[in-house]
Design a protein around this motif. Structure first.
Motif, PDB file in Angstrom:
ATOM      1  N   ALA A 172      46.314 -51.122 -48.531  1.00 13.29           N
ATOM      2  CA  ALA A 172      45.861 -51.756 -49.778  1.00 13.29           C
ATOM      3  C   ALA A 172      44.771 -50.940 -50.443  1.00 13.29           C
TER       4      ALA A 172
ATOM      5  N   TYR B 261      44.665 -49.168 -54.243  1.00 17.13           N
ATOM      6  CA  TYR B 261      43.557 -49.295 -55.181  1.00 17.13           C
ATOM      7  C   TYR B 261      43.035 -47.930 -55.602  1.00 17.13           C
TER       8      TYR B 261
ATOM      9  N   VAL C 114      54.411 -49.891 -54.518  1.00 13.51           N
ATOM     10  CA  VAL C 114      54.221 -50.349 -53.144  1.00 13.51           C
ATOM     11  C   VAL C 114      55.570 -50.483 -52.439  1.00 13.51           C
TER      12      VAL C 114
ATOM     13  N   MET D 207      44.023 -58.108 -49.933  1.00 17.74           N
ATOM     14  CA  MET D 207      45.091 -57.188 -49.542  1.00 17.74           C
ATOM     15  C   MET D 207      46.364 -57.426 -50.360  1.00 17.74           C
TER      16      MET D 207
ATOM     17  N   ARG E  17      46.179 -56.634 -54.064  1.00 21.36           N
ATOM     18  CA  ARG E  17      46.269 -55.200 -54.351  1.00 21.36           C
ATOM     19  C   ARG E  17      47.686 -54.669 -54.149  1.00 21.36           C
ATOM     20  N   PHE E  18      48.445 -55.335 -53.269  1.00 20.92           N
ATOM     21  CA  PHE E  18      49.846 -54.950 -53.113  1.00 20.92           C
ATOM     22  C   PHE E  18      50.681 -55.374 -54.314  1.00 20.92           C
TER      23      PHE E  18
END
Length: 464
Positions: A57, A61, A78, A193, A196-197
């Motif tokens: 993650a 970022y 991702v 986490m 951010r994914f």
């Protein structure tokens, strides 16, 4: 006839494994019984897998914000299955290392897979996965069975499939909208986490603030930071009902200060706390005492009320951290093998919430210092004042330390990039009785995060 050992360890966790090795090195004949996977919660569904995924993650970022550093790239894509596969590879290597350590590197250790149940104060029956049973006895028995997710009594919750901190690690598809029930450190780490994914994330918390044990300014800063990442919060919410439609969408009906709310999402993670794995150990057959929540009662040497029986790690009352479980091993090792008196009482409690920024904590919070009516001074400094922070772009957060009347540090909260490492430096200073004046005037290399301590202690003021 039961098979006799010098020591029997139930659970292959962060206290049980090193204890088995130490006892075997000391010439003891040891059996260790594991019901699930070698390594306990930390390796299999706690620290290690979560931090491996948090590293992915963080990379997402970094790519997403690369333009701020003059680096141009396309938006990150991702591959969630690859993230899970990377995590699985890391964890399997750890499990294999433990198995090798227990079965090949040390003679005197017998590893058994199965479920252990006490049949008496010094005897245990192990039922293997194939149904075979083994009766074991030992003068020393160590319980290291850990905890599992606590499930709140909410209408409809147990009728609908939901995720725990264990099962969420095995997802193969990224949730569209992850609802997280619980605003503790587990919920916060998973929340940032998955946001951010690329998942939409909503954290629902019964209390009116996150991280109930922390000071108000810490909770506000954490919420602000995760909110900047796009995590949504519903605080002061009492969830009354959970339902799920044919399409798989969850609906949480919650009472809030603004009235009833219905929160909908594609996945639901329950992270409201832990409960001890003691309900199926047959403790009553051994006469082992537990408290009202099922935790095994121990003294400062981790002895239960039954002579020769110990409880290690999260299965006894107290803070639940891997490093404390490992210290439980050291307490028992020194008392039994080295014949040194060592206590689990009044030991330091460092911990880190691995969000970004990290939250590193040691000693007293300001709230605790006030409750104890201590005479203290406090220093607070925004991270953006640190040269290293401005150079790296990690300017979020703040640092706070408490100092007593003798200029010794009694507590620190570091909400910062590398917050856990900075906190550990302060812990070393606390252990070595280094004063705040010494740290304020200490020569640190420039530009480092450690250098921030010069400026931080210069801001000490009388509390209140």
């Amino acid at each position: 006839m039961p098979t006799s050992y010098d020591a029997l360890i139930i659970g292959s966790g962060q206290a049980g494994n090193p204890l088995a090795t130490a006892l075997a090195k000391a010439g003891r004949k040891v059996a260790i019984v594991e019901k699930y996977l070698l390594g306990g919660s930390c390796i299999n569904y706690g620290c290690s897998p979560v931090k491996a995924m948090l590293a992915s993650a963080e990379r997402v970022y970094q790519v997403a914000t690369a333009q701020e550093y003059g680096v141009h790239s396309s938006s990150p894509t991702v591959d969630f299955k690859a993230i899970i596969a990377r995590k699985d590879t890391i964890i399997q290597e750890m499990r294999d290392g433990i198995r090798k350590n227990l079965t090949k590197e040390h003679s005197g250790i017998t590893l058994l897979h199965g479920h252990a149940v006490f049949t008496g104060p010094k005897s245990v029956r192990v039922t293997a996965p194939d149904g075979q049973t083994h009766d074991l006895k030992a003068p020393l028995i160590f319980i290291n069975t850990g905890t599992e997710s606590a499930i709140p009594p909410i209408e409809g919750l147990t009728d609908n499939h939901f995720l725990t901190n264990k099962s969420i690690l095995d997802l193969q598809e990224l949730p569209e909208h992850l609802l997280i029930l619980g605003g503790g450190y587990i919920g916060l780490e998973f929340g940032q986490m998955f946001r951010r994914f690329g998942s939409r994330v909503t954290i629902i918390e019964h209390a009116t603030q996150l991280l109930e044990r922390e000071d108000d300014d810490v909770c506000e800063a954490m919420q602000e930071q995760l909110g900047a990442d796009g995590v949504e919060f519903v605080l002061g919410a009492e969830v009354k009902r959970v339902s799920r439609n044919e399409a798989g969408t969850y609906t949480l009906t919650a009472h809030t200060s603004d009235g009833e709310r219905r929160l909908r999402g594609s996945h639901l993670l329950v992270a409201v706390g832990r409960k001890p794995n003691t309900y199926d150990l047959g403790l009553e057959a051994a006469g082992i005492e537990i408290n009202e929540k099922g935790y095994i009662l121990v003294n400062e040497r981790l002895q239960t009320n039954v002579r020769g029986v110990y409880a290690l790690g999260d299965v006894h009352p107290g803070p639940q951290f891997t490093h404390l479980s490992y210290d439980d091993y050291r307490v028992v090792r020194d008392n039994i093998i080295h014949r040194k008196r060592r206590s689990a009482k009044d030991r330091p409690l460092p911990y880190v919430v691995f969000t970004q920024p990290q939250l590193g904590r040691i000693g007293l919070s300001e709230k605790q210092a006030q409750e104890q009516k201590l005479d203290y001074r406090v220093a607070t400094m925004p991270v953006q004042y640190v040269g290293r922070a401005r150079e790296t772009g990690h300017t979020e957060g703040f640092m706070k330390v408490l100092v007593d009347a003798h200029n010794h540090i009694i507590g620190a909260t570091i909400f910062s990039e590398q917050g856990g490492e900075i906190m550990s430096m302060i812990q070393l200073a606390m252990t070595g009785k280094i004063t705040c004046d010494q740290l304020q005037n200490m020569v640190f290399a420039h530009p480092t995060w450690a250098e921030s301590l010069n400026n931080l202690f210069a801001k000490l003021e009388k509390a209140g």
